[in-house]
Design an enzyme around this catalytic site. Structure first.
Site, PDB file in Angstrom:
ATOM      1  N   HIS A  20       0.831  -1.207   0.000  1.00 54.67           N
ATOM      2  CA  HIS A  20       0.000   0.000   0.000  1.00 54.67           C
ATOM      3  C   HIS A  20       0.869   1.263   0.000  1.00 54.67           C
ATOM      4  O   HIS A  20       0.686   2.157  -0.835  1.00 54.67           O
ATOM      5  CB  HIS A  20      -0.911  -0.020   1.227  1.00 54.67           C
ATOM      6  CG  HIS A  20      -1.824   1.160   1.326  1.00 54.67           C
ATOM      7  ND1 HIS A  20      -3.102   1.144   0.828  1.00 54.67           N
ATOM      8  CD2 HIS A  20      -1.642   2.403   1.864  1.00 54.67           C
ATOM      9  CE1 HIS A  20      -3.670   2.326   1.043  1.00 54.67           C
ATOM     10  NE2 HIS A  20      -2.799   3.099   1.678  1.00 54.67           N
ATOM     11  N   GLU A  21       1.803   1.320   0.937  1.00 51.63           N
ATOM     12  CA  GLU A  21       2.642   2.510   1.037  1.00 51.63           C
ATOM     13  C   GLU A  21       3.577   2.643  -0.161  1.00 51.63           C
ATOM     14  O   GLU A  21       3.928   3.757  -0.555  1.00 51.63           O
ATOM     15  CB  GLU A  21       3.448   2.482   2.344  1.00 51.63           C
ATOM     16  CG  GLU A  21       2.592   2.525   3.600  1.00 51.63           C
ATOM     17  CD  GLU A  21       1.664   3.721   3.661  1.00 51.63           C
ATOM     18  OE1 GLU A  21       2.007   4.770   3.082  1.00 51.63           O
ATOM     19  OE2 GLU A  21       0.584   3.604   4.272  1.00 51.63           O
ATOM     20  N   HIS A  58       1.857   4.648  -2.782  1.00 48.94           N
ATOM     21  CA  HIS A  58       1.983   6.088  -2.531  1.00 48.94           C
ATOM     22  C   HIS A  58       3.393   6.570  -2.866  1.00 48.94           C
ATOM     23  O   HIS A  58       3.577   7.611  -3.518  1.00 48.94           O
ATOM     24  CB  HIS A  58       1.705   6.404  -1.052  1.00 48.94           C
ATOM     25  CG  HIS A  58       0.292   6.166  -0.621  1.00 48.94           C
ATOM     26  ND1 HIS A  58      -0.794   6.577  -1.363  1.00 48.94           N
ATOM     27  CD2 HIS A  58      -0.210   5.565   0.495  1.00 48.94           C
ATOM     28  CE1 HIS A  58      -1.906   6.248  -0.719  1.00 48.94           C
ATOM     29  NE2 HIS A  58      -1.579   5.626   0.393  1.00 48.94           N
TER      30      HIS A  58
END
Length: 351
Positions: free
Chosen positions: A9-10, A13
């Site tokens: 997920h990170e 980003h």
């Protein structure tokens, strides 16, 4: 494994921010006290104590610099075009769903054929056959829930009241509806009745194309199940006892692995991979909810800014995010307590 879903997920980003020329000051997995860290270039990479989340710290996320002044750094998050900020925010959830798709493909790749939603034959004393369903019927709806894959069908039947189910099928190109169908059931050790499937479905031949199609369709089915479950929480169909957090996932993964080991080691591995797939899709969808302190809340603020054509008052936006973040941590604590109670007593806070 939960940290793996956070890492993906990170990373969504992080790499999107880098591609947009946004400076990332810290890339952290976990929350709370820092356990280990190192610096490479302008970014510090950290591993933190609590595996309940992570973050990419970018300057100007709240429109201010470190001294509380208006951020003027051209590489700050707030000074990038709205479409770039939107991409940075949404790519975390997108990467979780992509991971879910990859894991789904790995799992389906182990099968010799795939399940369809077309009835191929019935078991003896089949309730569905007695209700009027026929070989060749394809399920389209169960209690109003749209059925496109066998996962949709299993999910809808699992939630249905077996004493009264509305089923819609496609027969010779026409839709046929059966009202108040009574399904066969089995009674578990706790006295709870569960639906017993009394039919078989037509297999789908495994080819590279059908594997890709089935992987996409089943991943979409899992996304729909997450949304339906969230809707059930809002409407009261599901309660706190139906939820679990990182603590409860230990028990879920353990039970899945144990059930698989009764067949083989690889069956246990497949069960664990399936749980990871469910976790990563859940994480992606939940993060898109329009709740301040989540990515979806930041996207909501960004959309409001686009409509107003001027930035929000960062002071009030920060207050709202802080309040919701505190509520979110409190809710996570309640879920953790419920998980511990369920593991030790068999019943969570919701009973």
């Amino acid at each position: 494994m939960f940290c793996l879903t956070i890492l993906i997920h990170e990373a969504g980003h992080f790499f999107t921010a880098k591609a947009c020329g946004i400076r990332v000051d810290e890339f952290a997995i976990g929350m709370g006290p820092r356990l280990a860290h190192f610096r490479k270039g302008e970014t510090e990479y950290s591993l933190r104590l609590l595996p309940i989340g992570g973050y990419c710290m970018m300057p100007g996320e709240d429109g201010q610099d470190e001294d509380g002044n208006v951020c003027t750094d051209p590489r700050a998050f707030c000074n990038k075009p709205k479409w770039q900020r939107f991409l940075v925010l949404v790519m975390g959830a997108a990467m979780n769903i992509v991971l879910g798709l990859i894991l789904m493909g790995i799992l389906l790749g182990q099968s010799s054929a795939f399940n369809s939603v077309m009835i191929s034959k019935f078991s003896s004393h089949s309730a569905l056959q007695s209700a009027g369903l026929q070989v060749g019927d394809s399920f389209t709806e169960v209690n109003g829930y749209r059925v496109r894959t066998d996962k949709d069908l299993s999910f809808a039947l699992a939630l249905a009241n077996p004493d009264s189910v509305n089923i819609q099928v496609k027969r010779n190109g026409k839709l046929v509806t059966f009202q108040n169908v009574k399904l066969n059931t089995v009674t578990g050790s706790g006295g709870k009745k569960t639906t017993q499937l009394d039919f078989y479905v037509q297999p789908i031949a495994k080819t590279p194309l059908s594997l890709l199609q089935k992987s996409c369709a089943d991943t979409i089915s899992v996304v729909r199940q997450v949304w339906a479950s969230l809707a059930g929480l809002v409407t009261g169909r599901f309660g706190l006892n139906d939820m679990t957090g990182p603590v409860g996932l230990v028990q879920v993964i353990s039970e899945s692995a144990s059930a698989g080991l009764q067949q083989s080691f690889w069956a246990a591995v497949e069960n664990i991979v399936y749980v990871i797939m469910i976790i990563t899709v859940n994480l992606g969808i939940v993060n898109l909810l329009p709740i301040p302190a989540l990515d979806g809340g930041k996207i909501l603020f960004l959309l409001i800014e686009a409509v107003r054509r001027k930035p929000l008052n960062q002071k009030y936006a920060a207050m709202v995010e802080s309040a919701f973040f505190a509520l979110l941590l409190g809710f996570m604590a309640i879920v953790a307590v419920s998980d511990v109670m369920r593991i030790t007593t068999g019943h969570g806070i919701g009973g």
